[in-house]
Enzyme design. Structure first.
Site, PDB file in Angstrom:
ATOM      1  N   GLY A 112       0.820  -1.215   0.000  1.00  0.00           N
ATOM      2  CA  GLY A 112       0.000   0.000   0.000  1.00  0.00           C
ATOM      3  C   GLY A 112       0.847   1.255   0.000  1.00  0.00           C
ATOM      4  O   GLY A 112       2.061   1.211   0.216  1.00  0.00           O
ATOM      5  N   ARG A 177       0.257  -5.425  -5.312  1.00  0.00           N
ATOM      6  CA  ARG A 177       0.313  -6.531  -4.354  1.00  0.00           C
ATOM      7  C   ARG A 177       0.396  -7.831  -5.158  1.00  0.00           C
ATOM      8  O   ARG A 177       0.092  -7.863  -6.350  1.00  0.00           O
ATOM      9  CB  ARG A 177      -0.940  -6.541  -3.478  1.00  0.00           C
ATOM     10  N   ASP A 233       0.705   1.983   8.892  1.00  0.00           N
ATOM     11  CA  ASP A 233       0.105   1.472  10.133  1.00  0.00           C
ATOM     12  C   ASP A 233       1.114   1.400  11.283  1.00  0.00           C
ATOM     13  O   ASP A 233       0.720   1.171  12.423  1.00  0.00           O
ATOM     14  CB  ASP A 233      -0.442   0.055   9.917  1.00  0.00           C
ATOM     15  N   MET A 276      -6.931   4.166   9.247  1.00  0.00           N
ATOM     16  CA  MET A 276      -6.243   2.932   8.869  1.00  0.00           C
ATOM     17  C   MET A 276      -5.647   2.250  10.091  1.00  0.00           C
ATOM     18  O   MET A 276      -5.394   2.890  11.110  1.00  0.00           O
ATOM     19  CB  MET A 276      -5.163   3.238   7.860  1.00  0.00           C
ATOM     20  N   GLY A 277      -5.357   0.993   9.930  1.00  0.00           N
ATOM     21  CA  GLY A 277      -4.803   0.196  11.021  1.00  0.00           C
ATOM     22  C   GLY A 277      -5.412  -1.180  10.943  1.00  0.00           C
ATOM     23  O   GLY A 277      -6.438  -1.464  11.524  1.00  0.00           O
ATOM     24  N   ARG A 393      -2.867   8.581   3.655  1.00  0.00           N
ATOM     25  CA  ARG A 393      -1.623   7.942   3.184  1.00  0.00           C
ATOM     26  C   ARG A 393      -1.221   8.382   1.773  1.00  0.00           C
ATOM     27  O   ARG A 393      -0.122   8.059   1.317  1.00  0.00           O
ATOM     28  CB  ARG A 393      -1.723   6.414   3.260  1.00  0.00           C
TER      29      ARG A 393
HETATM   30  N1  LIG Z   1       5.389 -14.427   2.829  1.00  0.00           N
HETATM   31  C1  LIG Z   1       5.742 -13.823   1.690  1.00  0.00           C
HETATM   32  N2  LIG Z   1       6.744 -14.316   0.946  1.00  0.00           N
HETATM   33  C2  LIG Z   1       7.113 -13.726  -0.205  1.00  0.00           C
HETATM   34  N3  LIG Z   1       6.520 -12.617  -0.682  1.00  0.00           N
HETATM   35  C3  LIG Z   1       5.525 -12.078  -0.001  1.00  0.00           C
HETATM   36  C4  LIG Z   1       5.082 -12.636   1.227  1.00  0.00           C
HETATM   37  N4  LIG Z   1       4.074 -11.878   1.709  1.00  0.00           N
HETATM   38  C5  LIG Z   1       3.893 -10.899   0.801  1.00  0.00           C
HETATM   39  N5  LIG Z   1       4.765 -11.002  -0.213  1.00  0.00           N
HETATM   40  C6  LIG Z   1       4.866 -10.129  -1.383  1.00  0.00           C
HETATM   41  O1  LIG Z   1       5.279  -8.819  -0.983  1.00  0.00           O
HETATM   42  C7  LIG Z   1       4.594  -7.830  -1.751  1.00  0.00           C
HETATM   43  C8  LIG Z   1       3.900  -6.861  -0.814  1.00  0.00           C
HETATM   44  O2  LIG Z   1       3.065  -7.540   0.117  1.00  0.00           O
HETATM   45  P1  LIG Z   1       1.701  -6.904   0.664  1.00  0.00           P
HETATM   46  O3  LIG Z   1       0.796  -6.609  -0.458  1.00  0.00           O
HETATM   47  O4  LIG Z   1       1.215  -7.778   1.755  1.00  0.00           O
HETATM   48  O5  LIG Z   1       2.133  -5.468   1.203  1.00  0.00           O
HETATM   49  P2  LIG Z   1       3.085  -5.058   2.395  1.00  0.00           P
HETATM   50  O6  LIG Z   1       4.480  -5.052   1.928  1.00  0.00           O
HETATM   51  O7  LIG Z   1       2.788  -5.934   3.577  1.00  0.00           O
HETATM   52  O8  LIG Z   1       2.657  -3.566   2.638  1.00  0.00           O
HETATM   53  P3  LIG Z   1       1.372  -3.013   3.437  1.00  0.00           P
HETATM   54  O9  LIG Z   1       0.836  -4.075   4.316  1.00  0.00           O
HETATM   55  O10 LIG Z   1       1.892  -1.879   4.216  1.00  0.00           O
HETATM   56  O11 LIG Z   1       0.439  -2.578   2.398  1.00  0.00           O
HETATM   57  C9  LIG Z   1       3.647  -8.563  -2.676  1.00  0.00           C
HETATM   58  O12 LIG Z   1       4.252  -8.665  -3.940  1.00  0.00           O
HETATM   59  C10 LIG Z   1       3.493  -9.921  -2.034  1.00  0.00           C
HETATM   60  O13 LIG Z   1       3.212 -10.946  -2.967  1.00  0.00           O
HETATM   61  O1  LIG Z   2      -6.626  -0.844  -0.246  1.00  0.00           O
HETATM   62  P1  LIG Z   2      -5.213  -1.268  -0.264  1.00  0.00           P
HETATM   63  O2  LIG Z   2      -4.341  -0.442  -1.114  1.00  0.00           O
HETATM   64  O3  LIG Z   2      -5.050  -2.714  -0.544  1.00  0.00           O
HETATM   65  O4  LIG Z   2      -4.615  -1.025   1.184  1.00  0.00           O
HETATM   66  C1  LIG Z   2      -5.312  -1.074   2.384  1.00  0.00           C
HETATM   67  C2  LIG Z   2      -4.395  -1.491   3.500  1.00  0.00           C
HETATM   68  O5  LIG Z   2      -3.117  -0.943   3.390  1.00  0.00           O
HETATM   69  C3  LIG Z   2      -2.716  -0.373   4.624  1.00  0.00           C
HETATM   70  O6  LIG Z   2      -2.781   1.015   4.469  1.00  0.00           O
HETATM   71  C4  LIG Z   2      -1.319  -0.801   4.988  1.00  0.00           C
HETATM   72  O7  LIG Z   2      -0.408  -0.203   4.150  1.00  0.00           O
HETATM   73  C5  LIG Z   2      -3.727  -0.871   5.648  1.00  0.00           C
HETATM   74  O8  LIG Z   2      -3.946   0.009   6.694  1.00  0.00           O
HETATM   75  C6  LIG Z   2      -4.945  -1.093   4.808  1.00  0.00           C
HETATM   76  O9  LIG Z   2      -5.717  -2.142   5.335  1.00  0.00           O
END
Ligand SMILES: Nc1ncnc2c1ncn2[C@@H]1O[C@H](COP(=O)(O)OP(=O)(O)OP(=O)(O)O)[C@@H](O)[C@H]1O
Ligand SMILES: O=P(O)(O)OC[C@H]1O[C@](O)(CO)[C@@H](O)[C@@H]1O
Ligand SMILES: [Mg+2]
Length: 469
Positions: A112, A177, A233, A276-277, A393
């Site tokens: 995100g 994602r 978050d 958010m959170g 954000r």
């Molecule tokens: N356990 C994992 N192993 C390898 N890749 C992962 C794993 N979890 C997530 N990813 C990859 O990392 C990237 C980002 O993951 P995700 O969409 O969950 O966002 P994030 O980095 O957690 O950020 P946020 O939660 O703040 O939005 C994606 O390409 C996802 O496929």
């Molecule tokens: O709608 P999106 O872009 O998938 O992201 C929402 C999520 O991303 C976050 O902002 C984390 O980066 C969370 O608080 C929220 O649940």
């Protein structure tokens, strides 16, 4: 002398005392290093030493023995953390393990949005170019999947092309994602000759970076990777806080102010704000503390019930009777187990496998309206609901976060050039340090509801626990 026994006698007459305390052993959680160069090339002097303007003084470089401690305080009476954990201090090293002339850097943003993403990118590009003379710097478009995307997913970046990025919200590289195909990603990195990877993202991105790091090792590749933790978050542990968080809290104030105005201007008015959170309530908590207009803060870390004795609705009714209005801040992950959902909804995930939440804000608004009509049918009542979710954000970073992003970017570059890999730069008790990626990938940061911070919330909102009797 027992350090836990307070000095006795007249306080005014007491003098400072020195007490010697034996501490447990220190464990250094060292950042991994790149394997030695097969050509046997030796260390390269840091180009900052010959930079025309820097003239680094003797204390400029971080010495090989410099560490910072994870725990800045502990209670001598209940025992110190054992072992004490230390990390390498971040910063420039006098000699490099990487030749800047042969370096080729790839920058990627995933997950995100978060205020400051573009600042981190800008400072990585400018720092690589201007501190170290790394000229081959590329932005990889649209998250991890960009590594195995088309040629135009890899864009050459230089200080001129990123000049005003710190003034912009979002990420100029785009983000996605999902799409984490380890082999294709590492093949793409190898095929394009990248020697260093900067992955900016949240917990999922850090777990992905660990997998890439392990694959580099398995294939015997001399490619470094660092993760720069981004999470609006603030749900990543060990580091003091994540960048963009303070900006988000600041913007959340505008929503709370509006909710307050709406609430005080109505008869029996409630202003409800969702922030958010997903799994942590840091934004809601900090926004509540900074605003002072909030009567109730609901976070994922604390269960609550809404109807009946000791419930949220009864509390709000009483608060309205006392003050004429009430303001409620709810984190998006709070109360999820209260919202009825179908089996399909229970299974819903985003592309990265994160569980999709139901919207607690509208649910709370309609439940409260229904309850009020039933319990107090003759009394006027208004709920105004504000959902500033993406507004908090999708903005540029504020001054504090911009500075923080710059220090993170520079720390990342210094670490990579010194030969560290599989690490995350971040402040621990204010000291920038290098933390192994694998530690960060599993370190969560829930709100500690037994900590003083939650007690501050109580003292500001004067709210009880909405526990079922
Ligand atoms: N356990 C994992 N192993 C390898 N890749 C992962 C794993 N979890 C997530 N990813 C990859 O990392 C990237 C980002 O993951 P995700 O969409 O969950 O966002 P994030 O980095 O957690 O950020 P946020 O939660 O703040 O939005 C994606 O390409 C996802 O496929
Ligand atoms: O709608 P999106 O872009 O998938 O992201 C929402 C999520 O991303 C976050 O902002 C984390 O980066 C969370 O608080 C929220 O649940
Ligand atoms: Mg995440």
């Amino acid at each position: 002398m027992d350090p836990t026994v307070p000095n006795s006698g007249d306080h005014a007459a007491s003098t400072p005392t020195n007490t010697t305390v034996t501490l447990p052993p220190l464990t250094l959680r060292d950042a991994p290093r790149l394997p030695a160069s097969p050509s046997g090339a030796t260390a390269v002097p840091n180009p900052i030493s010959s930079h025309p303007y820097f003239h680094p003084p003797p204390t400029f470089y971080i010495s090989p023995g410099d560490v910072s401690l994870r725990h800045a305080f502990f209670d001598l009476a209940s025992g110190t953390p054992n072992p004490l954990v230390a990390y390498r201090r971040a910063g420039p090293r006098e000699s490099l393990a990487v030749d800047p002339a042969r370096a080729r850097a790839a920058l990627v943003t995933c997950g995100g949005l978060c205020p400051g993403l573009n600042t981190v990118l800008r400072e990585l590009v400018v720092g690589l170019h201007e501190l170290y003379g790394v000229l081959d710097v590329f932005g990889v478009a649209a998250g991890y999947r960009g590594f195995y995307g088309a040629d135009d997913d890899h864009v050459r970046l230089d200080p001129a092309s990123v000049d005003d990025w710190h003034k912009k919200g979002g990420t100029a590289l785009k983000t996605t994602r999902g799409g984490f195909d380890l082999n294709k990603i590492v093949d793409g990195i190898v095929a394009r000759g990248y020697t260093q990877v900067y992955a900016i993202g949240g917990d999922g991105t850090m777990r992905g970076a660990v997998a890439i790091f392990e694959e580099f090792k398995r294939r015997g590749l001399r490619i470094s990777i660092t993760g720069i933790p981004k999470t609006v978050d603030n749900d990543i542990g060990i580091i003091d806080r994540s960048f963009g968080f303070q900006t988000a809290v600041e913007i959340a104030q505008q929503a709370i102010d509006a909710a307050h105005v709406e609430a005080v201007s109505a008869v029996n008015g409630i202003g409800l704000v969702k922030l958010m959170g997903r799994s942590t309530g840091h934004i809601a908590l900090h926004a509540t503390l900074s605003s002072r207009d909030v009567d109730c803060c609901l976070i994922p870390e604390i269960d609550f019930h809404v109807e009946g004795k000791g419930g949220l609705f009864e509390f709000l009714y009483e608060r309205i009777k006392k003050k004429g209005h009430a303001v409620v801040v709810v984190a998006e992950g709070a109360g999820q187990e209260l919202i009825p959902r179908t089996d399909d909804q229970k299974r819903e995930q985003d592309e990265s496998g994160n569980m999709l939440f139901l919207d607690v804000g509208p649910w709370l608004k309609s439940e409260l309206g229904r309850w009020w009509k039933r319990e107090h049918p003759t009394e006027l009542f208004t709920v105004k609901y504000i959902d500033p979710t993406y507004m908090i954000r999708a903005v540029p970073a504020n001054a504090t976060d911009n500075l923080y992003c710059t220090l993170l970017a520079h720390s990342a570059i210094h670490g990579i050039m010194a030969g560290f890999t599989g690490f995350v730069p971040g402040p621990i008790n204010g000291n920038y340090s290098y933390i192994p990626l694998e530690d960060i990938a599993v370190a969560k940061n829930p709100v500690d509801v037994n900590d003083h911070k939650w007690a501050w919330v109580r003292s500001v909102t004067d709210q009880p626990d909405f526990l079922k009797p």
